[in-house]
Motif scaffolding. Structure first.
Motif, PDB file in Angstrom:
ATOM      1  N   PRO A 284       0.800  -1.222   0.000  1.00  0.00           N
ATOM      2  CA  PRO A 284       0.000   0.000   0.000  1.00  0.00           C
ATOM      3  C   PRO A 284       0.835   1.277   0.000  1.00  0.00           C
ATOM      4  CG  PRO A 284       0.172  -0.803   2.228  1.00  0.00           C
ATOM      5  CD  PRO A 284       0.981  -1.752   1.368  1.00  0.00           C
ATOM      6  N   THR A 285       2.089   1.170  -0.423  1.00  0.00           N
ATOM      7  CA  THR A 285       2.964   2.338  -0.437  1.00  0.00           C
ATOM      8  C   THR A 285       2.458   3.382  -1.427  1.00  0.00           C
ATOM      9  OG1 THR A 285       4.883   1.007   0.171  1.00  0.00           O
ATOM     10  CG2 THR A 285       5.313   3.161  -0.804  1.00  0.00           C
ATOM     11  N   LEU A 286       2.421   4.608  -0.994  1.00  0.00           N
ATOM     12  CA  LEU A 286       2.000   5.753  -1.790  1.00  0.00           C
ATOM     13  C   LEU A 286       3.210   6.652  -2.005  1.00  0.00           C
ATOM     14  CD1 LEU A 286      -0.230   7.679  -2.973  1.00  0.00           C
ATOM     15  CD2 LEU A 286      -0.604   8.458  -0.616  1.00  0.00           C
ATOM     16  N   THR A 287       3.546   6.896  -3.257  1.00  0.00           N
ATOM     17  CA  THR A 287       4.701   7.728  -3.597  1.00  0.00           C
ATOM     18  C   THR A 287       4.219   9.000  -4.273  1.00  0.00           C
ATOM     19  OG1 THR A 287       6.069   5.753  -3.950  1.00  0.00           O
ATOM     20  CG2 THR A 287       6.899   7.832  -4.848  1.00  0.00           C
ATOM     21  N   ILE A 288       4.736  10.135  -3.858  1.00  0.00           N
ATOM     22  CA  ILE A 288       4.401  11.410  -4.482  1.00  0.00           C
ATOM     23  C   ILE A 288       5.685  12.186  -4.735  1.00  0.00           C
ATOM     24  CG2 ILE A 288       3.910  12.432  -2.203  1.00  0.00           C
ATOM     25  CD1 ILE A 288       1.938  14.326  -3.674  1.00  0.00           C
ATOM     26  N   ALA A 289       5.826  12.697  -5.946  1.00  0.00           N
ATOM     27  CA  ALA A 289       6.981  13.515  -6.321  1.00  0.00           C
ATOM     28  C   ALA A 289       6.458  14.806  -6.957  1.00  0.00           C
ATOM     29  CB  ALA A 289       7.883  12.772  -7.291  1.00  0.00           C
ATOM     30  N   ARG A 290       6.770  15.909  -6.332  1.00  0.00           N
ATOM     31  CA  ARG A 290       6.346  17.219  -6.836  1.00  0.00           C
ATOM     32  C   ARG A 290       7.509  17.890  -7.552  1.00  0.00           C
ATOM     33  NH1 ARG A 290       4.805  22.644  -3.267  1.00  0.00           N
ATOM     34  NH2 ARG A 290       3.710  23.776  -4.941  1.00  0.00           N
ATOM     35  N   PHE A 291       7.234  18.378  -8.754  1.00  0.00           N
ATOM     36  CA  PHE A 291       8.245  19.067  -9.545  1.00  0.00           C
ATOM     37  C   PHE A 291       7.801  20.518  -9.709  1.00  0.00           C
ATOM     38  CE2 PHE A 291       8.301  14.604 -10.683  1.00  0.00           C
ATOM     39  CZ  PHE A 291       9.645  14.282 -10.564  1.00  0.00           C
ATOM     40  N   THR A 292       8.593  21.438  -9.163  1.00  0.00           N
ATOM     41  CA  THR A 292       8.264  22.853  -9.198  1.00  0.00           C
ATOM     42  C   THR A 292       9.272  23.608 -10.061  1.00  0.00           C
ATOM     43  OG1 THR A 292       9.531  23.239  -7.170  1.00  0.00           O
ATOM     44  CG2 THR A 292       7.166  22.812  -6.932  1.00  0.00           C
ATOM     45  N   GLU A 293       8.896  24.807 -10.452  1.00  0.00           N
ATOM     46  CA  GLU A 293       9.799  25.621 -11.247  1.00  0.00           C
ATOM     47  C   GLU A 293      11.060  25.930 -10.443  1.00  0.00           C
ATOM     48  OE1 GLU A 293       7.994  29.066 -12.916  1.00  0.00           O
ATOM     49  OE2 GLU A 293       6.252  27.969 -13.714  1.00  0.00           O
ATOM     50  N   GLU A 294      12.185  25.841 -11.102  1.00  0.00           N
ATOM     51  CA  GLU A 294      13.455  26.037 -10.414  1.00  0.00           C
ATOM     52  C   GLU A 294      13.536  27.421  -9.783  1.00  0.00           C
ATOM     53  OE1 GLU A 294      17.959  24.803 -11.463  1.00  0.00           O
ATOM     54  OE2 GLU A 294      17.082  26.304 -12.805  1.00  0.00           O
ATOM     55  N   GLY A 295      12.985  28.420 -10.470  1.00  0.00           N
ATOM     56  CA  GLY A 295      13.067  29.781  -9.963  1.00  0.00           C
ATOM     57  C   GLY A 295      11.996  30.149  -8.964  1.00  0.00           C
ATOM     58  N   ASP A 296      10.965  29.299  -8.851  1.00  0.00           N
ATOM     59  CA  ASP A 296       9.865  29.584  -7.924  1.00  0.00           C
ATOM     60  C   ASP A 296       9.270  28.277  -7.430  1.00  0.00           C
ATOM     61  OD1 ASP A 296       7.699  30.422  -6.481  1.00  0.00           O
ATOM     62  OD2 ASP A 296       6.879  31.735  -8.036  1.00  0.00           O
ATOM     63  N   PRO A 297       9.712  27.798  -6.272  1.00  0.00           N
ATOM     64  CA  PRO A 297       9.255  26.494  -5.763  1.00  0.00           C
ATOM     65  C   PRO A 297       7.790  26.475  -5.354  1.00  0.00           C
ATOM     66  CG  PRO A 297      10.628  27.606  -4.131  1.00  0.00           C
ATOM     67  CD  PRO A 297      10.723  28.417  -5.384  1.00  0.00           C
ATOM     68  N   THR A 298       7.091  27.604  -5.438  1.00  0.00           N
ATOM     69  CA  THR A 298       5.654  27.598  -5.150  1.00  0.00           C
ATOM     70  C   THR A 298       4.829  27.279  -6.391  1.00  0.00           C
ATOM     71  OG1 THR A 298       5.316  29.967  -5.637  1.00  0.00           O
ATOM     72  CG2 THR A 298       6.027  29.371  -3.400  1.00  0.00           C
ATOM     73  N   LYS A 299       5.456  27.242  -7.547  1.00  0.00           N
ATOM     74  CA  LYS A 299       4.747  26.981  -8.796  1.00  0.00           C
ATOM     75  C   LYS A 299       5.012  25.551  -9.259  1.00  0.00           C
ATOM     76  CE  LYS A 299       4.619  31.764 -10.453  1.00  0.00           C
ATOM     77  NZ  LYS A 299       5.002  32.709 -11.548  1.00  0.00           N
ATOM     78  N   THR A 300       3.980  24.740  -9.191  1.00  0.00           N
ATOM     79  CA  THR A 300       4.119  23.333  -9.563  1.00  0.00           C
ATOM     80  C   THR A 300       4.010  23.168 -11.073  1.00  0.00           C
ATOM     81  OG1 THR A 300       3.170  22.604  -7.466  1.00  0.00           O
ATOM     82  CG2 THR A 300       3.138  21.024  -9.291  1.00  0.00           C
TER      83      THR A 300
END
Length: 588
Positions: A284-300
């Motif tokens: 039941p392992t759940l994996t999540i990887a978020r990739f954000t803009e290099e110049g603005d980590p608040t923008k996915t």
């Protein structure tokens, strides 16, 4: 209907076809073709450090320029090192296209109220007056299920990775499965070939409330459910999603987390997922990887999520097109739950299915609704499951997520030819139910030992920094991923409960298991299976627990817990499909 008694993926053909088919039946004769297994393998790495396969200078690795080692690097002259310079930043892009069908006719007189169309005694509303029921046939839960409407869009979503000039795309469709033949047509699309992408992986979420893209769930058993126009539309829009993903590539940062979908008690998973085939072993392992803009980590830019469960939580009684829990998982991951004060990540979420074989899914599961009460069935159950999994993923990313700086891309792949013993598949191919080519046999001669069809298939290993995925060309049984024969992956449940034809766990394979091999690769922290990626060849059942009815091979389920065997390529499915995965997962 519980997962135990359903015939959700039944490839049953009428008994009359058995007598009328122009072939000689063959069973699990043990005949091994010299062509089975991996026929070719390739390996590549975007890093100039040590390359892919080849270790300290072995042949076979294609290495991108720009690694930190000088010419030759650790591999010696001409070995695995790059050409000098710092490695370039990871770039990520995403693309989405809707593949929801246009419904032509949706109404019929369901006289026995069973949810299935019976042309022998039921009429339909012929809106276009052509004398034919132009329904959209739903894949899963048996043939003869017309779609009656649309609950939410089904889509194809693609995520692209580029590092040091190497580009890999993963595209996943909301369909029950996708054959390698259709995947090859997508890759050959001129708009795709013009991109110069190094590798394209294509897969399915294994949706049970979408269009039949395989051909086995038509108006009746023995009639194809394929719609050539819809098949072309899925290919064209997959190509478009790939083009969009590559065209939107931009430098990215990566944050990754893993957790397990456990009840608050920390032991049971039954508010999320279950396994209803012995041995009860699942991940039941759940994996999540978020990739954000290099110049603005608040923008996915994009979020990648992997989890294992059949998307059939809405159940066989639902006739509305829906992506099931996958829809709500993506929706909540992106948009959050404002009413609960949970922020979403934005961007687009790409869901990759996991090791869901052995009936991993909603059987015996009751997810909790917003009021904290169990939701037992229907679309509300699918919504609750997807919402709750997304909430766990978001929480894990916020509290335990790790910002990862390693971004090297490593890619390996194998092509193999797998022996197809299943009589259902023989009939389906000969009757034109599905559009797939078989190899290594003479179709003009009876199918018998020495003349058994083989399916061309592929497996791949993709690593992006600390994340590694091994693809499975079907529904991999979780024990072939984690082992777990000691009960360590049973989550408080008895590992065995059915007595007849019960598996002998003393004969189960010993480790290291596939997951162990994946985690042994350099730099890998998070490993998972990409289920139904690169092909769809049914269940991949462990050889030690493969049992067929002795009198009706593949046509009747053997006593005990052995439904999956009837929907596999045959007793060599582990050898010909999972063993190449094991080979590919081993550290070069």
């Amino acid at each position: 209907m519980s997962a135990r008694i359903r015939i959700h993926a039944s490839y049953l053909l009428p008994a009359i076809l058995i007598g009328g088919a122009a072939l000689t039946a063959c069973g699990d004769d043990g005949n091994t073709s010299s062509g089975a297994g991996a026929s070719s393998a390739t390996s590549s790495s975007s890093s100039g450090n040590t390359g892919g396969a080849g270790g300290t200078g072995g042949a076979g690795a294609m290495v991108g320029a720009g690694g930190m080692a000088g010419a030759g690097g650790m591999g010696g002259a001409g070995g695995a090192g790059g050409s000098g310079g710092m490695a370039s930043a990871l770039e990520v892009g995403v693309g989405v296209r809707v593949i929801t069908p246009s419904l032509v006719e949706t109404e019929w007189n369901d006289v026995n109220d069973d949810g299935y169309y019976d042309p022998s005694k039921e009429t339909f509303t012929d809106t276009n007056n052509n004398g034919k029921f132009d329904a959209t046939w739903l894949a899963g839960f048996g043939a003869g299920r017309p779609a009656t409407g649309i609950n939410d869009n089904v889509e194809v979503r693609a995520i692209a990775f580029r590092q040091n000039g190497k580009t890999v795309v993963v595209a996943i469709l909301d369909v029950i499965g996708y054959f390698i033949d259709d995947m090859d047509k997508v890759r050959a699309d001129p708009t795709v070939t013009a991109l110069g992408v190094d590798h394209i992986l294509i897969g399915a979420t294994h949706l049970h409330e979408g269009v039949d893209t395989i051909g086995l769930w038509g108006p009746t058993e023995g009639e194809t459910g394929l719609n050539p126009e819809y098949q072309k539309m899925t290919r064209d829009r997959t190509a478009a999603a790939i083009v969009e993903a590559v065209g939107s590539l931009k430098p990215a940062r990566m944050r990754v987390a893993q957790t397990k979908t456990l009840n608050p008690d920390g032991t049971s998973t039954l508010q999320y997922v279950n396994d209803v085939r012995d041995p009860v072993i699942y991940d039941p392992t759940l994996t999540i990887a978020r990739f954000t803009e290099e110049g603005d980590p608040t923008k996915t830019i994009a979020t990648l999520v992997n989890w294992s469960a059949h998307p059939e939580y809405a159940g066989s009684g639902n006739h509305l097109i829906t992506a099931d829990y996958v829809h709500w998982l993506r929706h909540v991951t992106e948009g959050g739950l404002p009413a609960e004060g949970i922020a979403g990540l934005g961007g687009k979420t790409v869901f990759v299915q996991g090791a869901l074989g052995g009936q991993v899914g909603p059987g015996g599961v009751q997810p909790l609704g917003i009021d904290g009460q169990p939701v037992p069935k229907g679309l509300p159950k699918a919504q609750a499951a997807g919402t709750n999994v997304a909430k766990l993923a978001l929480d894990a990313l916020e509290k335990n997520g790790q910002d990862e700086t390693s971004s090297d891309i490593v890619f390996r792949e194998k092509e193999m030819f797998a022996q197809v013993d299943n009589l259902r598949y023989h009939f389906a191919q000969q009757l034109g139910l599905f559009d797939r080519q078989f190899y290594m046999y003479d179709p003009q001669k009876p199918i018998e030992p020495g003349n058994i069809p083989h399916a061309r298939s592929q497996v791949a290993y993709l690593q992006v920094g600390p994340i590694a995925m091994i693809t499975a060309p079907g529904e991999l049984h979780p024990e072939l991923w984690v082992g777990g024969y000691d009960g360590s992956w049973s989550f408080g449940q008895p590992i065995l409960s059915v007595q007849e034809n019960a598996p002998d766990l003393t004969t189960a394979p010993k480790g290291p298991y596939l997951r162990d091999l994946m985690l042994a690769n350099p730099g890998v922290k998070y490993a998972f299976v990409g289920g139904l990626v690169q092909d769809f060849l049914g269940y991949i059942v462990p050889s030690f627990n493969f049992v067929l009815d002795p009198d009706n091979l593949y046509l009747v389920e053997a006593a005990g817990d052995h439904y999956e065997e009837t929907n596999s390529i045959g007793p060599k499915c582990e050898e010909h499909l999972q063993h190449p995965m094991m080979d590919l997962a081993k550290t070069p």
